[in-house]
Design a protein around this motif. Structure first.
Motif, PDB file in Angstrom:
ATOM      1  N   ARG A 159       0.653  -1.135  -0.091  1.00 41.47           N
ATOM      2  CA  ARG A 159      -0.058   0.032  -0.033  1.00 41.47           C
ATOM      3  C   ARG A 159       0.833   1.327   0.001  1.00 41.47           C
ATOM      4  N   GLU A 160       2.025   1.471   0.938  1.00 39.50           N
ATOM      5  CA  GLU A 160       2.612   2.475   1.103  1.00 39.50           C
ATOM      6  C   GLU A 160       3.334   2.843  -0.337  1.00 39.50           C
ATOM      7  N   LEU A 161       3.655   1.688  -1.234  1.00 42.30           N
ATOM      8  CA  LEU A 161       4.439   1.962  -2.488  1.00 42.30           C
ATOM      9  C   LEU A 161       3.591   2.449  -3.539  1.00 42.30           C
ATOM     10  N   LEU A 204       0.998   4.539  -2.326  1.00 43.81           N
ATOM     11  CA  LEU A 204       0.721   5.771  -1.931  1.00 43.81           C
ATOM     12  C   LEU A 204       1.688   6.735  -2.208  1.00 43.81           C
ATOM     13  N   ALA A 205       2.953   6.519  -2.010  1.00 42.15           N
ATOM     14  CA  ALA A 205       3.982   7.313  -2.448  1.00 42.15           C
ATOM     15  C   ALA A 205       3.795   7.841  -3.924  1.00 42.15           C
ATOM     16  N   ASN A 206       3.824   6.874  -4.863  1.00 42.24           N
ATOM     17  CA  ASN A 206       3.569   7.102  -6.159  1.00 42.24           C
ATOM     18  C   ASN A 206       2.289   7.959  -6.346  1.00 42.24           C
ATOM     19  N   ARG A 251       9.628   5.208 -13.430  1.00 40.97           N
ATOM     20  CA  ARG A 251       9.206   4.151 -12.641  1.00 40.97           C
ATOM     21  C   ARG A 251       9.463   2.713 -13.528  1.00 40.97           C
ATOM     22  N   GLU A 277      12.952   1.720 -13.783  1.00 36.81           N
ATOM     23  CA  GLU A 277      13.272   1.185 -12.617  1.00 36.81           C
ATOM     24  C   GLU A 277      13.018  -0.400 -12.290  1.00 36.81           C
ATOM     25  N   THR A 289       3.237   1.340 -10.169  1.00 35.18           N
ATOM     26  CA  THR A 289       3.446   0.424  -9.221  1.00 35.18           C
ATOM     27  C   THR A 289       3.238  -1.121  -9.634  1.00 35.18           C
ATOM     28  N   LEU A 298       5.546  -3.863  -9.927  1.00 32.04           N
ATOM     29  CA  LEU A 298       6.386  -4.240  -8.476  1.00 32.04           C
ATOM     30  C   LEU A 298       5.110  -5.063  -7.937  1.00 32.04           C
ATOM     31  N   ARG A 325       5.865  -8.799  -6.403  1.00 33.04           N
ATOM     32  CA  ARG A 325       5.679  -9.333  -5.096  1.00 33.04           C
ATOM     33  C   ARG A 325       4.542 -10.410  -4.810  1.00 33.04           C
TER      34      ARG A 325
END
Lengths: 339, 394
Positions: free
Chosen positions: B27-29, B31-33, B57, B60, B129, B132, B136
Motif C-alpha cells: 500500500r505505501e508503495l 501511496l508514495a507514487n 518508474r 526502475e 506500481t 512491483l 511481489r
C-alpha cells in the motif's frame, strides 16, 4: 576616542579563497546522488546503519506524507533507511496516530530517558533521539515540509556514505538564480540573513559558507552527535555548527542543495523569539571560546510590544535556552549503545 | 473463472482473496507514487512531466520497449513467458487542472486529498506500481503486458492519446483494462454515443439591444432551448451543461460568453440529430440581430459501444468483485474504454477505491480499500491472461 576610519581593512582574499574552495568541494546538488541503488551499495560497503528522526509537535497535516514517501522510497523500494522514528513533544492532534498508521516508530520525548526529565523544545527531541535510535548515521528532517521527496534524506546522507571525512551535512534550498544583474544571493531565511549571517561574519567568517545554517534538515554521524551539546530550543542548529567548527574545522561539513522547500511561514513575532534564543546560544559560545569576556548574566525575558488602537502593551515571554549535555556523558546512553 | 469447474472456481476465489491480503504490504508503495504523480501538474496537452515520472518508474522496474510516441503517451512492456499475445493496462495521465493550481497533496487519517488525486493520479500510481505488485505476488504472465499512460483524455483532448496508440500499435491487443482512481466497484464496459460542443456568442457594438445582461441574455435564451431539447429526448438522450461562462465584473454587461455541453445518446443517429438541432438554435440566435455572432463547435465525438453484460470478461470482473465484497457499480463511460470498444478490443474500466469531491480541490481517495481495488485489477489481468481468447467472444 579611537580612530576607526584609519583601521586597516582585513585581508579578504585569503578568507574568500578558503570559502570558495570549500564551496567547490563540499557543496553538492541532490541530483549528483540520484541513484539510490548506488547509495545503498555505498552504505553496504561502509557497513553503517541509518536512522531517520522526525521531531514533531502537532504536525498532523504533513507527517503522513513524509512517512509514506520515506518508507516507500527509502525502506520498501531501496533499503537505505534502517528505521524511521517520530519523536514527539506531546502532540494533541493526530500526529502520532497518522505516523504510526503509515509504519513509523513513534516515541514520546518525555518517555525517553525519563531519569533525565523532559524539556519542551525541538532540540530536546533531537537529543533524545540519539539515545532512542539505533543508526550509525542519524538524519533529521522537520515535519512541516509540504513538498516532501525522498531526496530530502538520500541527498543528505550521500556525502556521509561517500566521503569518510565528512561528519555533518546540512541542507539548503532555492538555488541562486541567474538574473540579468548576476546572481541572486542564496536565500537563507529572515533570521539567517538578519541575525546569524552577520554574527558569523563577525566571529566565525568561515561559517558564512553554510548557505542555510538554520535549516532543520541535516545528517550526522553518531560519534559527532553524541559529543555535541544540545540547546533544547531555537539554538540547536547554531550551536552544532559553532561547536563542531571550533573542534574540527570547516572541512568536516558538507551541504546539499535540495532545490525547494515549501513549508508554513512564520510570523515576525515568532522569528523574534527564535532570534532571542539563538542569540543566547551564540553569546554563550563566544564567551566559552574566549572570544568575548565578562558578559553579564542574560535576562531571559523576551519583550515585544503590541498596540491596540492607542493602547500599547508589552508581551513578555521567558525564553531560556537550556542546554542538554553531550549524550556520551549520560551513563544510560553508554550502556545502551556500548560506548 | 467464469466457466470453470467447482474446484477451479474455489481455487480462483482463494487466489483472489490471497492477493488482497498480500497487497496490504504494498500500500505505501502505491501511496508514495500517488503523492508523486499528484503533485506533478499535467494539464491536458502538457503531460510531459508526468510521463517522464512514469518512464522512470518503468525503467526502475526493468520494463522493456519503454517509449514515448508522437501523442506523448508513455508505454512499457512486461514481457510474458509466451510472447505471442498482448494485454493492455492503461491510465490517462492528464488532469483538468492548470500549471498554476496548487497540486499539494495532504495525507489525513484514512484518506488523501488534492487536485486530481482521484482523476487520475491514483490510476497513474497503480500503473507505475503494477510491475512491483506483480513481482511481489510472484505473478508471471504468459502474455506481454503493455502498460500505457495516455495523454489528452479530457475536453478538447478527445482521447487523442489512446486513439493514437490504437491507430498505430502494430500488435493485436487481446484484452485491455483502464484504471480510474474512483469509485471502487466501477465497472464500465459500454460507451454511449457522445458529442461535446462549445457554443460561443459575441455582441458587436455596445450591446444596448440586450438590456442590462448583454451576452448573458443570449446565453439564457440558448440554455432554455437546450433544456427543452433535453426534456423532449429523455431518457434516450441527455444534454449535460458543464459550463456557462460570461463575466465582466459587477456593472458592465458582458459582450461575449460561452456554453460547454455534452450530448449523450443511445445511438449515433440520435446524437447526430441533437447536434443538428443545437446547430439550428444557435443559427436562430445569431440571426435575431445583426450585431450578434453565435457559433457552435463540436470538439469531441464517441461512437456508442457495448461489450455486453454477458461477455466473459465482464462476467469475470463481476465475479472477482463479488469475491472481494465489492458492490458493482455498472455505468457507461466516455473515457478511454470508449476508444477501445470503437477499436473492437474487449476492455473494461475499473475503479480502485472509494473517494469523492471529484474535480474540486478537495478531491479525495480513501485508503482502506485500496488493497481490494488492487486485488481486483490483478485478478482481472490474470483472467485475461489465462482465459480470454485472442478473438474474444461473448
Amino acid at each position: 576616542m579611537p580612530n576607526y576610519l584609519t583601521k586597516p581593512l582585513p585581508d579578504m582574499s585569503k578568507m574568500e579563497k578558503r570559502i570558495e574552495t570549500w564551496l567547490g568541494t563540499n557543496t553538492y546538488h541532490h541530483s549528483e546522488f540520484w541513484s539510490i541503488a548506488d547509495l545503498v551499495k555505498a552504505k553496504e560497503r561502509a557497513g553503517v546503519s541509518i536512522s531517520l528522526c522526525i521531531p514533531t509537535l502537532n504536525e498532523e497535516k504533513t507527517i503522513g506524507k513524509e512517512i509514506i514517501m520515506f518508507k516507500s522510497e527509502l525502506m520498501d523500494r531501496y533499503p537505505l533507511l534502517d528505521e524511521i522514528a517520530v519523536v514527539d513533544s506531546g502532540s494533541t492532534d493526530e500526529t502520532l496516530a497518522i505516523a504510526s498508521s503509515f509504519g513509523a516508530d513513534t516515541y514520546l520525548s518525555g518517555e525517553i530517558l525519563p531519569d533525565q526529565g523532559f524539556r519542551t523544545g525541538k532540540g530536546e527531541n533531537l537529543w533524545k533521539a540519539i539515545y532512542q535510535l539505533k543508526g550509525d548515521i542519524i538524519c533529521y528532517v522537520d515535519a512541516d515540509i509540504k513538498n516532501i521527496h525522498s531526496k530530502f534524506v538520500s541527498g543528505l546522507v550521500a556525502p556521509l556514505l561517500l566521503r569518510d571525512e565528512i561528519q555533518y551535512v546540512k541542507a539548503f534550498y532555492d538555488r541562486p538564480l541567474a538574473l540579468s544583474g548576476g546572481l541572486r544571493p542564496s536565500g537563507g531565511g529572515r533570521v539567517t540573513e538578519i541575525l546569524v549571517r552577520p554574527l558569523f561574519s563577525l566571529f566565525f567568517p568561515e561559517l558564512t559558507a553554510v548557505m542555510q545554517p538554520l535549516s532543520g534538515e541535516y545528517a550526522v554521524r553518531r560519534e559527532v552527535l553524541e559529543s555535541l551539546h544540545f540547546p533544547v530550543g531555537y539554538g540547536v542548529e547554531t550551536s552544532h555548527l559553532i561547536d563542531l567548527y571550533v573542534k574540527s574545522g570547516l572541512d568536516v561539513f558538507a551541504q546539499v542543495d535540495l532545490d525547494r522547500r515549501v513549508h508554513r511561514n512564520q510570523t515576525t513575532i515568532d522569528l523574534g523569539k527564535m532570534s532571542f534564543g539563538i542569540l543566547q546560544t551564540f553569546l554563550k559560545r563566544l564567551e566559552h571560546n574566549g572570544i568575548v569576556r565578562g558578559l553579564p548574566e542574560f535576562d531571559s525575558v523576551f519583550r515585544q510590544l503590541q498596540a491596540e488602537g492607542k493602547r500599547y502593551e508589552t508581551r513578555n515571554r521567558v525564553i531560556v535556552e537550556e542546554e542538554r549535555p553531550p549524550m556520551i556523558t549520560i551513563p544510560g546512553y553508554r550502556e545502551r549503545h556500548g560506548r | 473463472m467464469a466457466d470453470g469447474a467447482d474446484g477451479k472456481r474455489k481455487g480462483s476465489r482463494e487466489r483472489v482473496i490471497s492477493h488482497r491480503d498480500a497487497l496490504h504490504g504494498v500500500r505505501e508503495l502505491v501511496l508514495a507514487n500517488v503523492v508523486m504523480a499528484a503533485e506533478i501538474p499535467a494539464p491536458t496537452g502538457s503531460e510531459k512531466r508526468v510521463t517522464r515520472f512514469l518512464s522512470e518508474r518503468f525503467t526502475e522496474a526493468g520494463l522493456t520497449d519503454i517509449a514515448s510516441d508522437q501523442a506523448g503517451n508513455i508505454a512499457g512492456v512486461i514481457p510474458g513467458r509466451n510472447r505471442q499475445r498482448n494485454l493492455l493496462v492503461a491510465a490517462h495521465v492528464d488532469k483538468i487542472w492548470t500549471d498554476a493550481d496548487d497540486h499539494t497533496v495532504s495525507v489525513e487519517v484514512g484518506c488523501m486529498k488534492g487536485r486530481g488525486i482521484a482523476d487520475n493520479s491514483l490510476g497513474v500510481a497503480v500503473l507505475a506500481t503494477l510491475p512491483l505488485i506483480l513481482e511481489r505476488l510472484g505473478i508471471e504472465l504468459d502474455s506481454n503486458l503493455i502498460l500505457l499512460g495516455t495523454t489528452r483524455s479530457f475536453g478538447r483532448g478527445d482521447l487523442a492519446g489512446m486513439r493514437f496508440f490504437l491507430e498505430n500499435v502494430d500488435q493485436a491487443i487481446a484484452g485491455a483494462l483502464c484504471l480510474e482512481g474512483i469509485e471502487l466497484g466501477r465497472l464500465s464496459y459500454a460507451s454511449p454515443g457522445m458529442a461535446r460542443g462549445e457554443i460561443r456568442v459575441e455582441i458587436c457594438g455596445e450591446g444596448e439591444d440586450f438590456g442590462s445582461a448583454g451576452a448573458i441574455f443570449l446565453l439564457n435564451q440558448i440554455l432554455n432551448e437546450l433544456l427543452k431539447l433535453n426534456e423532449a429526448h429523455a431518457p434516450e438522450a441527455t444534454i449535460l451543461i458543464g459550463t456557462v461562462d460570461a463575466e465582466s465584473g459587477y456593472n458592465v454587461p458582458p459582450l461575449n460568453g460561452e456554453i460547454r455541453f455534452e450530448i449523450r445518446g443511445e445511438s449515433e443517429a440520435l446524437v447526430k440529430e441533437l447536434e443538428e438541432k443545437i446547430g439550428e438554435l444557435v443559427e436562430n440566435v445569431a440571426g435575431q440581430d445583426g450585431d450578434v455572432f453565435a457559433t457552435l463547435e463540436i470538439i469531441a465525438h464517441r461512437k456508442p459501444g457495448d461489450l455486453g453484460s454477458d461477455h466473459m470478461l465482464v462476467r469475470a470482473a463481476r465475479e472477482i468483485q463479488e469475491v472481494l465484497g465489492i458492490a458493482a457499480k455498472i455505468e457507461p463511460s466516455i473515457s478511454e474504454v470508449a476508444a477501445l470498444l470503437e477499436s473492437g478490443i474487449p476492455g473494461l474500466t475499473l475503479g480502485i477505491t472509494d473517494g469523492g469531491s471529484r474535480h474540486t480541490r478537495h478531491e479525495t481517495v480513501q485508503l482502506e480499500r485500496i488493497p481490494e481495488g488492487l486485488a481486483q485489477i490483478v485478478s482481472v489481468i490474470e483472467f485475461m491472461d489465462a482465459e480470454l481468447p485472442d478473438k474474444a467472444t461473448s
